[in-house]
Scaffold this active site. Structure first.
Site, short mmCIF file in Angstrom:
data_model
loop_
_atom_site.label_atom_id
_atom_site.label_comp_id
_atom_site.label_asym_id
_atom_site.label_seq_id
_atom_site.Cartn_x
_atom_site.Cartn_y
_atom_site.Cartn_z
N ASP A 117 0.85 -1.20 0.00
CA ASP A 117 0.00 0.00 0.00
C ASP A 117 0.88 1.24 0.00
O ASP A 117 1.60 1.49 0.97
CB ASP A 117 -0.91 -0.02 1.24
N ARG B 67 -0.32 4.40 -0.52
CA ARG B 67 -1.17 5.60 -0.46
C ARG B 67 -0.69 6.60 0.59
O ARG B 67 -0.11 6.23 1.59
CB ARG B 67 -2.62 5.22 -0.19
N1 LIG Z 1 -2.57 -2.61 -6.28
C1 LIG Z 1 -3.84 -2.99 -6.19
N2 LIG Z 1 -4.75 -2.05 -5.87
C2 LIG Z 1 -6.02 -2.46 -5.76
C3 LIG Z 1 -6.44 -3.78 -5.96
N3 LIG Z 1 -7.78 -3.84 -5.78
C4 LIG Z 1 -8.17 -2.59 -5.46
N4 LIG Z 1 -7.12 -1.75 -5.46
C5 LIG Z 1 -7.07 -0.33 -5.11
O1 LIG Z 1 -7.22 -0.27 -3.72
C6 LIG Z 1 -7.73 1.00 -3.36
C7 LIG Z 1 -8.85 0.76 -2.34
O2 LIG Z 1 -8.25 0.17 -1.24
P1 LIG Z 1 -8.84 -1.05 -0.47
O3 LIG Z 1 -7.66 -1.86 0.06
O4 LIG Z 1 -9.85 -1.78 -1.34
O5 LIG Z 1 -9.65 -0.46 0.72
P2 LIG Z 1 -9.25 0.70 1.73
O6 LIG Z 1 -9.48 2.01 1.05
O7 LIG Z 1 -7.86 0.48 2.29
O8 LIG Z 1 -10.23 0.43 2.92
P3 LIG Z 1 -11.79 0.77 2.99
O9 LIG Z 1 -11.86 2.17 3.51
O10 LIG Z 1 -12.37 -0.22 3.93
O11 LIG Z 1 -12.31 0.64 1.59
C8 LIG Z 1 -8.16 1.68 -4.65
O12 LIG Z 1 -7.16 2.65 -4.96
C9 LIG Z 1 -8.15 0.55 -5.66
O13 LIG Z 1 -7.80 1.00 -6.96
C10 LIG Z 1 -5.45 -4.74 -6.29
O14 LIG Z 1 -5.70 -5.93 -6.44
N5 LIG Z 1 -4.18 -4.29 -6.40
#
Ligand SMILES: Nc1nc2c(ncn2[C@@H]2O[C@H](COP(=O)(O)OP(=O)(O)OP(=O)(O)O)[C@@H](O)[C@H]2O)c(=O)[nH]1
Ligand SMILES: [Zn+2]
Length: 211
Positions: A126, A128
Site C-alpha cells: 500500500d 497511499r
Molecule cells: N494494487 C492494487 N490495488 C487495488 C487492488 N484492488 C483494489 N485496489 C485499489 O485499492 C484502493 C482501495 O483500497 P482497499 O484496500 O480496497 O480499501 P481501503 O481504502 O484500504 O479500505 P476501505 O476504507 O475499507 O475501503 C483503490 O485505490 C483501488 O484501486 C489490487 O488488487 N491491487
C-alpha cells in the site's frame, strides 16, 4: 505539499445533490475532489468517507473488488444522514497507478493474491498517502470525521497527519464470487476489520437510479 482549492459546483446524484469541490495537488499535478452535503462546518464530527480511486470498480462496474459498492453505499448513507463528506483521492491501485494495477491483476489471474502481486512488481502492499486530506478538510471547515472504512491503517494514517477520527463506521457491502478471495486477503493480510459474514451481497446492492 500544497493543496490548492480551485472551484465548487452542484453535483446531482441518484441519492442527493452534493456540492463538489475541486482541489489541485501542486506537487503532483493531480486533482482531487470532495463531495459535501449539508452543513459540515458546524464544529460537530461529520460522517465521512476517504475513498481512493478505483477506475475499474468505481466507473467500470468491476466485481473484482468492493470499491464501487463502497462508494455507492457511502454516498447513500451520507444522503440518508443529510450531512457528510466524501473525499475522492486520485491514488489509483493503492498508489501504484492504473497500468500497474492491470499488471497486478494479470498476476492475480495467475494465482497471486493482491499483496503478492504488488510485491512481485516491486511495490509494497500500500503506497497511499493521506496528508492531503487535512488541508482539504480544513478548507471545508471540517474538524473531525466519523469515518466509513474497514481499514484500521487508514484511521491511523489519517490520525498521524492530523485528522481527528472520532469513530470508525464499517462499510461491508458488495460481496460476490469474484471478490470473495480478495476480501479474505484484505481481512487476513491487510488487517481490515471485517468478516465475510458481515457483508451484504452485491446482488442486494440497490443500483436502481432514482430521478
Ligand atoms: N494494487 C492494487 N490495488 C487495488 C487492488 N484492488 C483494489 N485496489 C485499489 O485499492 C484502493 C482501495 O483500497 P482497499 O484496500 O480496497 O480499501 P481501503 O481504502 O484500504 O479500505 P476501505 O476504507 O475499507 O475501503 C483503490 O485505490 C483501488 O484501486 C489490487 O488488487 N491491487
Ligand atoms: Zn477497487
Amino acid at each position: 505539499m500544497t493543496i490548492r482549492y480551485i472551484a465548487s459546483s452542484r453535483l446531482p446524484t441518484p441519492w442527493a445533490t452534493f456540492t463538489m469541490h475541486g482541489f489541485e495537488d501542486e506537487a503532483t499535478g493531480k486533482d482531487h475532489i470532495a463531495l459535501t452535503l449539508g452543513d459540515t462546518a458546524d464544529g460537530q464530527p461529520v460522517l465521512g468517507r476517504v475513498h481512493s480511486e478505483c477506475l475499474t470498480g468505481d466507473a467500470l462496474f468491476s466485481m473484482r473488488c468492493d470499491c464501487g459498492y463502497q462508494l455507492q453505499e457511502a454516498l447513500k448513507r451520507i444522503a440518508e444522514t443529510g450531512r457528510g463528506v466524501l473525499l475522492y483521492l486520485r491514488q489509483e491501485g493503492r498508489g501504484i497507478g492504473l497500468l500497474n494495477k492491470i499488471r497486478a491483476y494479470h498476476l492475480q489471474d495467475q494465482g497471486a493474491d493482491t499483496v503478492e502481486a504488488n510485491e512481485q512488481l516491486g511495490f509494497s502492499a500500500d503506497l497511499r498517502r493521506y496528508d492531503l486530506c487535512l488541508p482539504m478538510l480544513e478548507h471545508l471547515g471540517i474538524d473531525a470525521l466519523q469515518l466509513m472504512t474497514n481499514n484500521p491503517r487508514k484511521v491511523e494514517a489519517l490520525t498521524r497527519v492530523g485528522v481527528e477520527v472520532t469513530e470508525r463506521v464499517g462499510l461491508t457491502t458488495g460481496l460476490n464470487p469474484h471478490n470473495e478471495h480478495y476480501l479474505s486477503t484484505k481481512a487476513g493480510k491487510l488487517g481490515h476489520m471485517m468478516a465475510l459474514g458481515d457483508f451484504t451481497a452485491a446482488s442486494d446492492v440497490d443500483t436502481e437510479r432514482k430521478p
